[in-house]
Write a protein that holds these residues in place. Sequence first.
Motif, PDB file in Angstrom:
ATOM      1  N   SER A  23       2.030  11.508 -28.051  1.00 49.08           N
ATOM      2  CA  SER A  23       1.660  11.731 -29.268  1.00 49.08           C
ATOM      3  C   SER A  23       2.697  11.802 -30.602  1.00 49.08           C
ATOM      4  O   SER A  23       2.256  12.108 -31.587  1.00 49.08           O
ATOM      5  N   ALA A  24       3.755  11.525 -30.129  1.00 53.15           N
ATOM      6  CA  ALA A  24       4.812  11.878 -31.097  1.00 53.15           C
ATOM      7  C   ALA A  24       4.949  10.992 -32.109  1.00 53.15           C
ATOM      8  O   ALA A  24       5.303  10.996 -33.401  1.00 53.15           O
ATOM      9  N   ILE A  25       4.436   9.753 -31.588  1.00 54.73           N
ATOM     10  CA  ILE A  25       3.978   8.553 -32.530  1.00 54.73           C
ATOM     11  C   ILE A  25       2.657   8.487 -32.629  1.00 54.73           C
ATOM     12  O   ILE A  25       2.159   8.053 -31.431  1.00 54.73           O
ATOM     13  N   GLN A  26       1.904   8.388 -33.642  1.00 54.52           N
ATOM     14  CA  GLN A  26       0.627   7.944 -33.854  1.00 54.52           C
ATOM     15  C   GLN A  26       0.260   6.654 -34.612  1.00 54.52           C
ATOM     16  O   GLN A  26       1.436   6.435 -35.319  1.00 54.52           O
ATOM     17  N   ILE A  27      -0.565   6.058 -34.413  1.00 55.20           N
ATOM     18  CA  ILE A  27      -0.947   4.799 -35.167  1.00 55.20           C
ATOM     19  C   ILE A  27      -1.751   5.315 -36.567  1.00 55.20           C
ATOM     20  O   ILE A  27      -2.997   5.688 -36.311  1.00 55.20           O
ATOM     21  N   ASP A  28      -1.387   5.195 -37.693  1.00 53.23           N
ATOM     22  CA  ASP A  28      -2.359   5.500 -39.061  1.00 53.23           C
ATOM     23  C   ASP A  28      -2.993   4.283 -39.412  1.00 53.23           C
ATOM     24  O   ASP A  28      -2.451   3.177 -39.428  1.00 53.23           O
ATOM     25  N   HIS A  29      -4.298   4.729 -39.782  1.00 48.45           N
ATOM     26  CA  HIS A  29      -5.026   3.600 -40.806  1.00 48.45           C
ATOM     27  C   HIS A  29      -4.614   4.313 -41.943  1.00 48.45           C
ATOM     28  O   HIS A  29      -5.015   5.111 -42.526  1.00 48.45           O
ATOM     29  N   VAL A  30      -4.049   3.236 -42.691  1.00 46.32           N
ATOM     30  CA  VAL A  30      -3.529   3.799 -44.110  1.00 46.32           C
ATOM     31  C   VAL A  30      -4.550   3.726 -44.910  1.00 46.32           C
ATOM     32  O   VAL A  30      -4.597   4.977 -45.700  1.00 46.32           O
ATOM     33  N   VAL A  31      -5.813   3.151 -44.813  1.00 46.91           N
ATOM     34  CA  VAL A  31      -7.066   3.614 -45.615  1.00 46.91           C
ATOM     35  C   VAL A  31      -7.978   4.112 -44.439  1.00 46.91           C
ATOM     36  O   VAL A  31      -8.108   3.473 -43.493  1.00 46.91           O
ATOM     37  N   ALA A  32      -7.959   5.585 -44.180  1.00 42.49           N
ATOM     38  CA  ALA A  32      -8.514   6.165 -43.277  1.00 42.49           C
ATOM     39  C   ALA A  32      -9.984   5.631 -43.160  1.00 42.49           C
ATOM     40  O   ALA A  32     -10.698   5.173 -43.888  1.00 42.49           O
TER      41      ALA A  32
END
Length: 224
Positions: free
Chosen positions: A116-125
């Motif tokens: 979980s140190a790196i997650q994948i972000d939805h830029v528009v949530a």
Amino acid sequence: MTSCTSSTADRVGSAVGLSGGPTAAATAGGSGSALSVLGSLPVRAEDNSPKYKRDEFGTAWSDVDHNRCDTRNDILRRDLHSTTIRKSDNCTVLTGELTDPYTTRIIRFDRSRNASAIQIDHVVALADAWRTGALNWTDAQRLQFANDPQNLLAVDGPTNTRKSDQDAAEWLPPSPGAQCSYVARQVGLKSRYHLWVTSAEAAAMRTVLQKCPAQPPLGLTPTP
């Protein structure tokens, strides 16, 4: 002055969005800047009835492009460097290094120690998309949006947790140099997917983009 440098995702292809290309309003937006595209977005209040649920956007990290690798690992492989990949599936990213686009920190990724140190972000949530138009989409369209590479960035996990489902009026990347491209990507995506913005969101976006008026929108045109 806010930097207008594009992020890693600007150089990669994307899944096909709801439309076959940029909207007419975007292509006719004067200079073609993100600021001009922002002016073409509808401004409306949020609509959260029925309430947002994550499963409305399908199973998380589906293999929508049928490359035998889920979207999370596709994005990790795209955004990290010096990666090692599990040989048994030629898909799962085991280790790698990320220059976080939101904080500029160097993050070393080790799936076995701290995935979980790196997650994948939805830029528009996804919740923001739901409240600004996606509640009217089909299941297939929502699955598409949730896995669109142009709406996805590998980022610092704790920073992504703090962002949660907030829009640009409520959260911006901590690094000032990341804010211009971040907002430009939200504007491009909202235009391509025919989403609206709230008045507070539009004002916050405008404040950022006025510092980099020549910045083009990002995520506006899907790659075939």
